[in-house]
Design a protein around this motif. Structure first.
Motif, PDB file in Angstrom:
ATOM      1  N   LEU A   1       0.803  -1.227   0.000  1.00  0.00           N
ATOM      2  CA  LEU A   1       0.000   0.000   0.000  1.00  0.00           C
ATOM      3  C   LEU A   1       0.834   1.274   0.000  1.00  0.00           C
ATOM      4  O   LEU A   1       0.343   2.332  -0.420  1.00  0.00           O
ATOM      5  CB  LEU A   1      -0.921   0.010   1.228  1.00  0.00           C
ATOM      6  CG  LEU A   1      -1.897  -1.164   1.368  1.00  0.00           C
ATOM      7  CD1 LEU A   1      -2.647  -1.064   2.689  1.00  0.00           C
ATOM      8  CD2 LEU A   1      -2.873  -1.206   0.202  1.00  0.00           C
ATOM      9  N   VAL A   2       2.071   1.208   0.461  1.00  0.00           N
ATOM     10  CA  VAL A   2       2.835   2.430   0.698  1.00  0.00           C
ATOM     11  C   VAL A   2       3.442   2.990  -0.584  1.00  0.00           C
ATOM     12  O   VAL A   2       3.637   2.291  -1.579  1.00  0.00           O
ATOM     13  CB  VAL A   2       3.962   2.195   1.729  1.00  0.00           C
ATOM     14  CG1 VAL A   2       3.389   1.844   3.080  1.00  0.00           C
ATOM     15  CG2 VAL A   2       4.939   1.122   1.254  1.00  0.00           C
ATOM     16  N   ASN A   3       3.761   4.282  -0.492  1.00  0.00           N
ATOM     17  CA  ASN A   3       4.497   5.008  -1.521  1.00  0.00           C
ATOM     18  C   ASN A   3       5.631   5.776  -0.845  1.00  0.00           C
ATOM     19  O   ASN A   3       5.643   5.912   0.397  1.00  0.00           O
ATOM     20  CB  ASN A   3       3.566   5.974  -2.259  1.00  0.00           C
ATOM     21  CG  ASN A   3       2.529   5.251  -3.102  1.00  0.00           C
ATOM     22  OD1 ASN A   3       2.871   4.507  -4.011  1.00  0.00           O
ATOM     23  ND2 ASN A   3       1.249   5.461  -2.786  1.00  0.00           N
ATOM     24  N   PRO A   4       6.589   6.289  -1.612  1.00  0.00           N
ATOM     25  CA  PRO A   4       7.681   7.063  -0.995  1.00  0.00           C
ATOM     26  C   PRO A   4       7.141   8.168  -0.082  1.00  0.00           C
ATOM     27  O   PRO A   4       6.206   8.893  -0.438  1.00  0.00           O
ATOM     28  CB  PRO A   4       8.417   7.630  -2.210  1.00  0.00           C
ATOM     29  CG  PRO A   4       8.202   6.614  -3.276  1.00  0.00           C
ATOM     30  CD  PRO A   4       6.794   6.120  -3.066  1.00  0.00           C
ATOM     31  N   GLY A   5       7.725   8.255   1.107  1.00  0.00           N
ATOM     32  CA  GLY A   5       7.298   9.236   2.097  1.00  0.00           C
ATOM     33  C   GLY A   5       6.284   8.721   3.088  1.00  0.00           C
ATOM     34  O   GLY A   5       5.993   9.393   4.092  1.00  0.00           O
ATOM     35  N   ASP A   6       5.740   7.535   2.871  1.00  0.00           N
ATOM     36  CA  ASP A   6       4.723   6.981   3.768  1.00  0.00           C
ATOM     37  C   ASP A   6       5.355   6.323   4.990  1.00  0.00           C
ATOM     38  O   ASP A   6       6.528   5.914   4.968  1.00  0.00           O
ATOM     39  CB  ASP A   6       3.861   5.958   3.041  1.00  0.00           C
ATOM     40  CG  ASP A   6       2.947   6.593   2.002  1.00  0.00           C
ATOM     41  OD1 ASP A   6       2.870   7.839   1.959  1.00  0.00           O
ATOM     42  OD2 ASP A   6       2.324   5.846   1.227  1.00  0.00           O
ATOM     43  N   THR A   7       4.547   6.192   6.036  1.00  0.00           N
ATOM     44  CA  THR A   7       4.999   5.587   7.292  1.00  0.00           C
ATOM     45  C   THR A   7       4.065   4.453   7.688  1.00  0.00           C
ATOM     46  O   THR A   7       2.838   4.590   7.595  1.00  0.00           O
ATOM     47  CB  THR A   7       5.037   6.632   8.421  1.00  0.00           C
ATOM     48  OG1 THR A   7       5.973   7.661   8.079  1.00  0.00           O
ATOM     49  CG2 THR A   7       5.444   5.998   9.748  1.00  0.00           C
ATOM     50  N   VAL A   8       4.643   3.358   8.138  1.00  0.00           N
ATOM     51  CA  VAL A   8       3.895   2.233   8.702  1.00  0.00           C
ATOM     52  C   VAL A   8       4.258   2.134  10.177  1.00  0.00           C
ATOM     53  O   VAL A   8       5.431   1.941  10.519  1.00  0.00           O
ATOM     54  CB  VAL A   8       4.232   0.914   7.976  1.00  0.00           C
ATOM     55  CG1 VAL A   8       3.495  -0.252   8.632  1.00  0.00           C
ATOM     56  CG2 VAL A   8       3.893   1.011   6.493  1.00  0.00           C
TER      57      VAL A   8
END
Length: 441
Positions: A50-57
């Motif tokens: 689900l993530v893209n650059p800049g995202d946080t999990v």
């Protein structure tokens, strides 16, 4: 007015698209959830999709009992449980972080795929930041010479921070490819392979760094390795230089009951002992080991390990190792003859109470100055604030930095105060002190 409205919508869309997203993973989550705080996912693997650059999990606390059916990919003889191949971008890391003030623990004792090495986290992506969680119980299932790993890195510009890899059969952290990675304030401890090679435990290091050609600029900083059955830090097959800075290694080569196991070096900063000259990199990399501490390792505290070049050894402290500083090199030719160390640069190093202090060093072929052994200074217990080894496993600071206590720090009246040479690092007083800890800092 119409043009102004269109421009406003355009820039609003650009700003909205630039916002980073946040996802959550929890022990009681489900992978068909949207990944919100109230409806979290159950796996990091699903979060990566689900993530893209800049995202946080954010990873919530608790024990994640990993299962064999969660293996994501099989390659190079590895069963990779979590396979991170999606990259961030410069200034836009994809971050997998422990939720604030919570401790996620990933436990792998049930992951035993037949005839495969196990990689708990296999990372081929770049610009990834992993922080604040534990990996434990990683298994070895092959009887012959083999290994498993908690983390294996093949990407670049990654940060591995405040991770703990412990109480398993696997190497804690292992790098084969990728440049400019930072392994920061991580701990690897009590890792012992009692299954392969008749339980010898001889291939389980705390940290292994074996970068292949072109994989430059990797740094280990503020890490600790103890009770790993082989070595604390190992770069035996490194084709590019590695830096170890402010790292500690103690009790390696033993299990937690001090039963003898593998090699037992604190910092094994060299290699190619068994490679023919045609397989040796040209030029041979020179590793940097600075402001590091080696205590009670079975074999050597600081070890050149048959390297075919010198390395840089600055402001290190060694205490009670089999040999505090072993600078053994070998010849490049196919004779593979071991010789006293050459081309080493050594400054401001300090040792005390080794079974041997300094061995296999050809001082005439090295650049040596302002070390305890060439200054003919012999330490005593009175030089140090404390030699209580329990302080080595004291809790880290809240920011992840190493504990700040008196172990092997110099007393104000120590003979090693101001005895070093200025090599470009900050110091107090008239000159740098010897050893890993500058008095008064």
């Amino acid at each position: 007015m119409k043009k102004l409205a269109l421009l406003t919508l355009f820039f609003a869309a650009r700003c909205f698209a630039s916002f980073s997203a946040t996802y959550y993973v929890a022990v009681d989550g489900k992978d068909d959830n949207p990944g919100t705080l109230k409806k979290p996912l159950s796996t990091i693997q699903r979060a990566q999709s689900l993530v893209n650059p800049g995202d946080t999990v954010y990873i919530r606390g608790g024990v994640y009992h990993m299962k064999e059916e969660q293996i994501s990919r099989q390659l190079r003889g590895y069963a990779c449980v979590t396979f991170l191949d999606k990259s961030g971008a410069p200034g836009k890391y994809i971050s997998y972080l422990a939720y604030p003030k919570e401790k996620p623990v990933f436990e792998y004792s049930a992951v035993k795929p037949a005839n495969f090495r196990v990689a708990a986290f296999y990372v081929t992506g770049s610009w990834i930041h992993l922080k604040g969680f534990e990996v434990t119980g990683v298994q070895v299932t092959i009887k012959t010479h083999t290994q498993s790993e908690c983390f294996e890195n093949h990407g670049s510009h990654n940060i591995y921070e405040m991770l703990s890899m412990h109480d398993g059969m696997a190497i804690g952290f292992y790098l084969l490819n990728g440049s400019d990675n930072l392994i920061l304030n991580c701990d690897a401890y009590r890792n012992y392979d009692d299954f392969s090679e008749n339980g010898r435990g001889g291939n389980t290091d705390g940290f292994g760094c074996h970068p292949q050609p072109g994989s430059k600029g990797n740094v280990f900083r503020g890490c600790r390795a103890w009770f790993n059955s082989d070595d604390g830090y190992d770069c035996i097959n490194a084709f590019e230089a590695t830096t170890f800075e402010n790292c500690w290694a103690f009790y390696n080569g033993f299990d937690a009951n001090f039963k003898s196991a593998g090699d037992g070096n604190g910092f094994k900063a060299g290699g190619y002992a068994r490679r023919p000259g045609s397989e040796v990199p040209n030029p041979v990399p020179q590793n940097t080991i600075q402001f590091c501490l080696a205590v009670g390792n079975k074999a050597n505290g600081f070890y050149a390990n048959h390297h075919i070049n010198g390395s840089f050894w600055y402001n290190n402290s060694a205490y009670r190792n089999g040999v505090n500083f072993n600078m053994m090199n070998r010849l490049r030719d196919d004779v593979m003859a071991d010789v006293p160390g050459y081309n080493h640069k050594m400054r401001n190093n300090l040792g005390y109470k080794g079974n041997n202090e300094v061995t296999m060093l050809d001082a005439a072929k090295c650049d040596i100055s302002h070390n305890y052994f060439d200054l003919n200074l012999k330490a005593t217990a009175e030089d140090f604030v404390s030699l209580d080894e329990k302080l080595l496993v004291a809790p880290r600071k809240s920011d992840g930095n190493l504990p700040d206590n008196g172990f092997m720090k110099l007393k104000p009246n120590s003979q090693f105060i101001d005895k070093g040479e200025d090599i470009g690092f900050a110091f107090k007083g008239k000159a740098p002190d010897l050893g890993a800890f500058e008095a008064g800092k």
